[in-house]
Write a protein that holds these residues in place. Sequence first.
Motif, PDB file in Angstrom:
ATOM      1  N   GLY A  52     -33.335  -0.224 -17.789  1.00 32.03           N
ATOM      2  CA  GLY A  52     -33.441   0.543 -16.640  1.00 32.03           C
ATOM      3  C   GLY A  52     -33.007  -0.404 -15.167  1.00 32.03           C
ATOM      4  N   ILE A  53     -33.722  -0.751 -15.416  1.00 36.47           N
ATOM      5  CA  ILE A  53     -34.867  -1.847 -13.763  1.00 36.47           C
ATOM      6  C   ILE A  53     -32.799  -2.882 -13.704  1.00 36.47           C
ATOM      7  CG2 ILE A  53     -35.506  -3.394 -12.140  1.00 36.47           C
ATOM      8  CD1 ILE A  53     -38.066  -1.934 -13.551  1.00 36.47           C
ATOM      9  N   GLY A 112     -39.048  -3.064  -4.722  1.00 36.81           N
ATOM     10  CA  GLY A 112     -39.648  -2.567  -6.114  1.00 36.81           C
ATOM     11  C   GLY A 112     -39.961  -1.006  -5.668  1.00 36.81           C
ATOM     12  N   TYR A 113     -40.616  -0.568  -5.165  1.00 36.59           N
ATOM     13  CA  TYR A 113     -41.031   0.557  -4.810  1.00 36.59           C
ATOM     14  C   TYR A 113     -39.674   1.245  -4.231  1.00 36.59           C
ATOM     15  CZ  TYR A 113     -39.464   0.622   0.294  1.00 36.59           C
ATOM     16  OH  TYR A 113     -38.867   0.617   1.186  1.00 36.59           O
ATOM     17  N   GLU A 114     -38.543   1.383  -4.583  1.00 39.66           N
ATOM     18  CA  GLU A 114     -37.752   1.973  -3.921  1.00 39.66           C
ATOM     19  C   GLU A 114     -36.669   2.373  -5.866  1.00 39.66           C
ATOM     20  OE1 GLU A 114     -34.688   1.163  -0.955  1.00 39.66           O
ATOM     21  OE2 GLU A 114     -34.814  -0.625  -1.963  1.00 39.66           O
ATOM     22  N   LEU A 115     -37.453   1.235  -7.197  1.00 36.50           N
ATOM     23  CA  LEU A 115     -36.416   1.410  -8.095  1.00 36.50           C
ATOM     24  C   LEU A 115     -37.096   3.039  -9.063  1.00 36.50           C
ATOM     25  CD1 LEU A 115     -37.012  -2.734  -8.913  1.00 36.50           C
ATOM     26  CD2 LEU A 115     -34.826  -1.223  -8.433  1.00 36.50           C
ATOM     27  N   GLY A 117     -46.701   0.325 -11.999  1.00 41.53           N
ATOM     28  CA  GLY A 117     -47.283  -0.480 -12.864  1.00 41.53           C
ATOM     29  C   GLY A 117     -46.458  -1.469 -14.149  1.00 41.53           C
ATOM     30  N   GLN A 118     -46.206   0.205 -14.647  1.00 43.39           N
ATOM     31  CA  GLN A 118     -45.176  -0.391 -15.146  1.00 43.39           C
ATOM     32  C   GLN A 118     -44.148  -1.026 -14.409  1.00 43.39           C
ATOM     33  OE1 GLN A 118     -44.721   3.676 -17.003  1.00 43.39           O
ATOM     34  NE2 GLN A 118     -43.810   2.639 -18.717  1.00 43.39           N
ATOM     35  N   ILE A 119     -43.175  -0.505 -13.065  1.00 40.60           N
ATOM     36  CA  ILE A 119     -42.043  -1.052 -13.041  1.00 40.60           C
ATOM     37  C   ILE A 119     -42.998  -2.033 -11.954  1.00 40.60           C
ATOM     38  CG2 ILE A 119     -40.556  -1.175 -11.123  1.00 40.60           C
ATOM     39  CD1 ILE A 119     -40.257   1.227 -11.969  1.00 40.60           C
TER      40      ILE A 119
END
Lengths: 217, 244
Positions: free
Chosen positions: A6-7, A18-21, A38-40
């Motif tokens: 997904g990423i 990162g925070y936008e993902l 955390g997972q991201i």
Amino acid sequence: MSVKYGILAILSRRPFHGYELRQELEAELGSNWSVNYGQIYSTLDRLERDGLVIQSDTVAVNDAPDRKLYTITPAGQDELNKWFLNPVTKIDNLRDEFYAKVVLSLTSNVSTEDVLQIQRKAELQKLHELTRLKEEADPAIELPWIMQIDLAILHTEATMQWLNMCEARLRKLKDIYKQGPSVKVKRDGREIRPAGDTAADITKREEKQTARDFRRR
Amino acid sequence: MIMEAIGLIKSYGEGSATVKALDNVTLQIEDGEFVAIMGPSGSGKSTLLHLMGGLDSITSGQVKVNGRDITTLKEAELARFRRKEIGFIFQSYNLVSVLTAEENVALPLLMDGCKESVMRENVGKAINLVGLDGRSHHRPSQLSGGEQQRVAIARAIVNNPSIILADEPTGNLDSVNAEEIMDLLSNLRNKSGQAIVMVTHDPKMAAYADRIIFLKDGRIIDEERLGGKIDQKKLVSKLKGSTN
Ligand SMILES: Nc1ncnc2c1ncn2[C@@H]1O[C@H](COP(=O)(O)OP(=O)(O)OP(=O)(O)O)[C@@H](O)[C@H]1O
Ligand SMILES: [Mg+2]
């Protein structure tokens, strides 16, 4: 579904913080796929370690909570394409992972039709094996086993019908785009890209326009 | 190789109203091979089957059966060729309603002026193969859909053709009857080594084939050979596991 792909799919469109993902993933796939930060970040760490993404520091803008910008590498793009173009084989993952694959492929550089056809062939292989198992079974003494195979066959058939429906819906969407240029609309304050512009959005827009024209008379 | 289509094109209509039902289709069917043709409605599946069986004229291209180009045959020769080499099975059975099952099966032999004794023997064998021994004197209206399709299959194989062409043969049948017809077809193939080309929408039926050809907009867009690509042991343990 695997957060990893997904990423990678989101990053294949352009670099993201990162925070936008998290927000992008949820917007794309729906809240069922909601993952925590955390997972991201742990996934991003692993992706970076494996050379599939790289991070670079950027200047802080708009009070952004982090300044790390993630970019997909050529190796990451390869890995993503491989995921798109290989069928889902784990029976349990089909519903979640394959759905994600179809939706994410819409905004990627692989053809969604190819993704559907590749899965269709994998399902036909499975049906072929199931049919063989059934032919080999003895109806006089193995009836429960045969009934179990029937059920698996019907599940596979349902999946294949869903593949056909996805394909038909894509064709319809293409026809709609052929008919005219699409307009960017805002939903929940978020800009929708043309690929996210559904037939419903377009009809609604047309209805609004017609209503406006009507009032003006 | 039993059959070959080379650069098949079929257009209907003229001028601006022309529809290209088949657009440069090339394929080969091996001896004894079971091939399914799938594709969306209107993709040209039936047209392809008709051209392969010499039932309709070809706009351009060739069809070869046993190395012989059938596109050059005259009408009468073509009819004889069809009766000898090809067995057709259709979704709607296409039986003659005033004839009994046995007489329907005998029809292709009668048209070829076959000897009475040979005819009796061959018809009896075909009826027996499709499991209709007790039903041979019934008319189509006295038979169920599944039984009528069995008669149609017996008629298709009575001449011992080298290839069977079937268009949605299970389209009008319920699942259990459809499965019986598919078992019958695939057993016939295993026993007498006839090649089968079958058009179907139904993946359950296509799964009986050795190979699937995908048509779209009159072209072959993909093909897949079935078998050997999936872990049968895993599949079995997964299925058995889910019962407990
Ligand atoms: N006799 C005819 N005259 C004109 N057009 C025809 C004729 N027969 C077929 N067509 C056209 O040729 C195309 C292919 O038709 P065909 O019957 O081969 O499709 P098909 O794949 O068998 O579809 P289905 O799954 O619905 O049976 C279609 O666009 C159809 O409208
Ligand atoms: Mg048809």
